[in-house]
Design an enzyme around this catalytic site. Structure first.
Site, PDB file in Angstrom:
ATOM      1  N   ASP A 484      -4.667   4.879  16.470  1.00 24.38           N
ATOM      2  CA  ASP A 484      -3.683   4.213  16.960  1.00 24.38           C
ATOM      3  C   ASP A 484      -2.735   2.870  16.496  1.00 24.38           C
ATOM      4  O   ASP A 484      -1.193   3.290  16.863  1.00 24.38           O
ATOM      5  CB  ASP A 484      -3.102   4.167  18.480  1.00 24.38           C
ATOM      6  CG  ASP A 484      -4.042   3.097  18.388  1.00 24.38           C
ATOM      7  OD1 ASP A 484      -5.343   3.320  17.818  1.00 24.38           O
ATOM      8  OD2 ASP A 484      -4.039   2.099  19.903  1.00 24.38           O
ATOM      9  N   GLU A 489      -6.473  -1.826  18.274  1.00 26.44           N
ATOM     10  CA  GLU A 489      -7.789  -1.406  18.897  1.00 26.44           C
ATOM     11  C   GLU A 489      -8.874  -0.191  17.484  1.00 26.44           C
ATOM     12  O   GLU A 489      -9.746   0.343  17.723  1.00 26.44           O
ATOM     13  CB  GLU A 489      -7.582   0.393  19.351  1.00 26.44           C
ATOM     14  CG  GLU A 489      -6.491  -0.583  20.848  1.00 26.44           C
ATOM     15  CD  GLU A 489      -6.326   0.509  21.509  1.00 26.44           C
ATOM     16  OE1 GLU A 489      -6.863   1.989  21.425  1.00 26.44           O
ATOM     17  OE2 GLU A 489      -5.162   0.442  22.950  1.00 26.44           O
ATOM     18  N   GLU A 753       5.409  -0.025  18.495  1.00 25.41           N
ATOM     19  CA  GLU A 753       4.869   0.857  19.945  1.00 25.41           C
ATOM     20  C   GLU A 753       5.632   1.352  20.855  1.00 25.41           C
ATOM     21  O   GLU A 753       5.054   2.279  21.166  1.00 25.41           O
ATOM     22  CB  GLU A 753       3.230   0.344  20.440  1.00 25.41           C
ATOM     23  CG  GLU A 753       2.704   0.991  21.123  1.00 25.41           C
ATOM     24  CD  GLU A 753       1.056   0.000  21.296  1.00 25.41           C
ATOM     25  OE1 GLU A 753       0.093   0.584  22.253  1.00 25.41           O
ATOM     26  OE2 GLU A 753       1.305  -0.967  21.722  1.00 25.41           O
TER      27      GLU A 753
END
Length: 887
Positions: A484, A489, A753
């Site tokens: 992502d 992450e 994002e």
């Protein structure tokens, strides 16, 4: 007599060109036609090129097989066994039944198919990394080096190095890198599966003394708690360890085999810390020059005893209880190198290097100075107001350090981390002996080396910029899984694999790559049938993050997308049982035929859409898709079963959420209407009204969307499918918030994002909102395939001139070859459309008729089929053609 057609081209095995070390004993074979149309084919496979050329096809001869199939044809010859090479060629017969010449010879080579084929190799590591060593971070424990010296007699015919590790490894032979691959072996469920790679090291070996060497680190398999470093998670599947086999074949056919065991030597290396999320520390004073070259080479004449000082025997450690699987997809590689565009000094001695674009990869440092000088590199996507780097949204603190070995002050030391990677646009450099320049730090851009497969350009630079945003975000997250984000992450969230599949596949050939992603999903599936939101599942999140059908449903949707685009039926067949188990799991969470769990329309501005709307949308989509998959696999009874389930879910959705008075669904949100239209559950008599409600809602928001990542693809598809590409164009070309243009106007260089990511924060390199790519390719340029087409065997070119665009030019490399659609509006009016149709079946070309213009005659190689609505329809054969309308 008819002229013989040209030989087929682009031969591939398992969707790869001449792959080494695959473990499919019956791989699928594909090719492209050079021209015309195929009536039949014949494949021959032999154990050597000479036998094949001489007509001695000792492994397989398919004989003449009627049909147009040239994608994913299963090999049906003799089983090869481990480490064996197969050479193959294909010829075709054209529509006139004239045979082509044979193609070039392509090859594939099997890997080590059974555990016994690893020849007694043992898992090894350094003593300090062996059990019962603690998994906790030990600041005095450097990453290990492992090496083995050996001798070979001439002549050498070929050599293969097979390797894997728990963690990451970096292999060399005689001091040379053996491949361009980085960060091997890549993500897997480390408690179930490890990937191994096969390297052709023939050219790196020589008669006499040789050395093979490995550097090890923890990767994401071993992420201890490191004080003072950012970490998304702490996990350890075991400490770093290595398994390798070197097989060398002599000209007489005999083999020399070298395996990892106690005869290997080990020493602490210069990497003193490797933290997957927090960075790497490297002390060049600890380097061991010549450690991975033979004794006779030395290290610039250094005494060999000194080079070997401090080495100890490697220790054998327990083997992980896993399946060893060949890497059968492109590895991560350096695909680009960037030079800094500027350097600032916001504080004395603190320099910030700007590369001008947000990337994923690693910095490379060039520095000269005294021994023991430590330089710190801090990667970041954003800057603070004072000009220093801002790591708030990428995980802080994250940094790499390099401690100089010292030496000639005029000769810079060059270093980059090899055990970690970062997402960054800026690198803050601290501790330099002298001020930084644009040559002090370079950027290596890394990604999975999936070949480019498409391109897009148009007359509007804003739209071109949006395409670049999406592409850069895809590249930055295309590692051994689709992450992502490449920093905070680095996890494989699954919804993006299907919701924005066109953003990935329109630009890159991911046929082999996606097979690996689907296997990761299957490995992550639990005993209850649940497919978690991330795969591999390195940490267990709360239920709403772990169990959402728009995430777990990737186990159904990703294989289907693979089949539709590339003709991959094998992945459908292999994972159909996993799909059925997942649908059974969803049934346990359904109330009636509705689902209501999960994350809802993630990252939406309008949060009023009930979770039951997004979850039930997924349920309907999954039931519909698995029904189609069952039909492809010949399971007709199950196909009817799932089609009936989809019908019940669709009716339940409509009954539960439709508001007949307002002609909308649920709360009247854009998301609810878009999902209902995309599902196809809106009754025919209501479609115009529901579409009108959706368009009015977008117009009321000033031509902005309020949806999140789940509803965005549906919104764009529904508008385009119902003839409202004008609305899509209007919302795409906005530059105020929320919009793609807002991101560009505020300096984004990769998709962010959130819609307002550049000003709000969060990840600045996130491709989940990249659904607009599908509209650019399939609607603006009009490159698509018929609804019942597989692997583009029935191409449709249906461009949509819209807004003030004056030209669009796009191409895509289908399994058949390149298709191109390029239209422009001449100054005098009308439309010109240039198309390229690859060899094979003719394409359907639908040319817009501007202003009600009459259709023009068909160009050479095409024939007119009539007028449908406001489009002239033609059938165009392979090759180039220009269509005109009112020009």
């Amino acid at each position: 007599m008819a002229e013989a057609p040209a030989a087929p081209t682009h031969l591939r095995t398992g969707y790869l060109t001449d792959p080494l070390g695959i473990d499919a004993e019956r791989p699928d074979l594909s090719w492209r036609l050079a021209a015309g149309r195929q009536r039949a084919y014949r494949i021959q496979v032999a154990s050597t090129p000479g036998r094949l050329a001489g007509g001695e096809h000792d492994l397989w001869d398919s004989g003449r097989v009627a049909g147009e199939r040239g994608v994913a044809v299963p090999y049906a010859g003799r089983r090869l066994g481990s480490g064996r090479r197969a050479c193959w060629r294909v010829r075709v017969w054209d529509e006139n039944d004239v045979a082509s010449a044979w193609s070039r010879t392509a090859v594939w080579e099997t890997g080590l198919l059974r555990p016994a084929d690893w020849g007694g190799a043992r898992w090894v590591t350094a003593p300090e990394w062996a059990p019962p060593a603690t998994a906790e971070h030990d600041p005095d424990r450097a990453m290990p080096l492992l090496a083995r010296d050996f001798h070979l007699k001439p002549p050498i015919r070929s050599a293969r190095l097979y390797a894997t590790a728990l963690g990451v490894y970096h292999p060399t032979v005689n001091g040379r890198r053996v491949a361009a691959a980085e960060l091997e072996p890549g993500y897997t469920a480390y408690d179930k599966r490890l990937l191994y790679a096969t390297y052709d090291v023939t050219g790196a070996l020589r008669a006499g003394a040789n050395t093979v060497g490995f550097q090890l680190a923890g990767g994401i398999a071993h992420v201890p708690d490191v004080p003072g470093r950012y970490q998304k998670l702490h996990v350890s599947y075991g400490l770093p360890r290595l398994l390798a086999v070197l097989r060398v074949e002599a000209d007489d056919g005999s083999f020399t085999t070298l395996v990892t065991d106690e005869s290997w030597r080990t020493a602490a290396g210069p990497v003193t810390l490797s933290d997957w999320f927090g960075g790497e520390e490297y002390d060049a004073r600890r380097e061991r020059p010549g450690w991975d070259v033979p004794s006779a080479d030395g290290a610039h004449g250094a005494d060999r005893a000194a080079v070997r000082a401090g080495w100890r025997p490697a220790v054998v450690v327990p083997a992980p209880d896993v399946t060893l699987t060949a890497r059968a997809h492109p590895p991560v590689e350096v695909v680009e190198e960037l030079t800094a565009v500027s350097v600032t000094e916001p504080r004395p001695g603190v320099h910030v290097v700007d590369f001008g674009v947000n990337v994923a990869g690693r910095p490379e440092l060039r520095v000269a100075g005294p021994a023991g000088t430590t330089v710190t590199l801090r990667p970041a996507e954003l800057l603070n107001e004072d000009g220093t780097v801002n790591q708030r949204f990428t995980g802080r603190p994250c940094y790499d350090t390099y401690t100089l070995r010292g030496g000639d002050p005029q000769t810079p030391e060059v270093w980059h981390p090899v055990t970690v990677y970062h997402g960054f646009r800026y690198v803050q450099v601290e501790g330099l002996p002298r001020p930084a320049t644009t040559g002090t730090v370079r950027a290596h851009v890394l990604r999975a080396a999936n070949p480019p497969a498409g391109g897009f350009r148009c007359s509007d630079e804003l739209v071109n910029g949006i395409h670049r945003l999406v592409d850069r975000a895809v590249q930055s997250n295309m590692y051994s899984v689709l992450t992502d984000c490449p920093h905070r992450e680095k996890l494989g969230w699954l919804e993006e694999t299907h919701l924005v599949f066109p953003a990935v596949a329109d630009n890159y050939d991911v046929a082999a790559y996606y097979r690996k992603l689907v296997r990761d999903m299957a490995d992550a599936q639990t005993d209850s049938g649940l497919v978690p939101g991330i795969a591999p599942e390195y940490t267990v999140f709360a239920d709403k993050f772990r169990d959402d059908p728009n995430w777990g449903g990737a186990i159904v949707l990703a294989p289907w997308l693979l089949h539709r685009r590339y003709g991959d039926t094998a992945t459908l067949r292999a994972h159909y049982p996993h799909m059925r188990r997942y649908l059974d799991h969803l049934a346990t969470r359904a109330e009636g035929e509705l689902l209501s769990h999960g994350l809802g329309d993630w990252m939406a501005f309008d949060t009023s859409t009930p979770k039951a709307v997004t979850a039930t949308y997924a349920y309907h989509r999954l039931a519909t898709t698995i029904g189609r998959i069952a039909a492809v696999l010949g399971r007709e009874g199950e196909a009817r079963q799932y089609a009936a389930l989809a019908d019940r879910v669709g009716h339940a959705f409509h009954r539960a959420f439709f508001d007949p008075g307002e002609h909308t669904y649920a709360t009247g949100s854009q998301a609810a209407d878009a999902l209902a239209l995309d599902m196809g559950v809106v009754p025919a008599a209501e479609r115009a009204a529901v579409l009108g409600h959706l368009v009015a809602a977008i117009r009321a928001e000033g031509d902005h969307v309020t949806v999140g990542e789940i509803a965005l693809p549906s919104l764009l598809r529904a508008l385009s499918a119902h003839g409202r590409d004008d609305v899509v164009h209007d919302l795409v070309t906005r530059t105020d918030n929320p919009s793609y243009g807002y991101q560009i106007a505020h300096g984004a260089t990769a998709l962010t994002e959130r819609w307002d990511g550049p000003t709000r924060g969060s990840s600045q390199n996130h491709f989940m909102l990249g659904a607009i790519q599908e509209w650019l390719t399939a609607s603006l340029a009009g490159i698509r395939q018929a609804d019942d087409s597989v692997a583009f065997d029935r191409i449709v070119i249906r461009p949509t001139p819209v807004g003030d665009l004056t030209h669009v030019d796009a191409w895509y490399d289908t399994p058949r070859g390149r298709v191109r659609s390029a239209w422009r509006r001449p100054p005098g009016g009308g439309l010109l459309l240039d198309v390229t149709v690859p060899p094979g079946a003719p394409a359907r070309v639908e040319v817009p008729l501007p202003g009600g213009a009459a259709p023009d005659p068909a160009p050479p190689g095409a024939r007119a089929l009539g007028v449908e609505g406001a489009r002239a329809v033609y059938e165009a054969g392979p090759g180039d053609a220009r269509f005109t309308a009112g020009a």
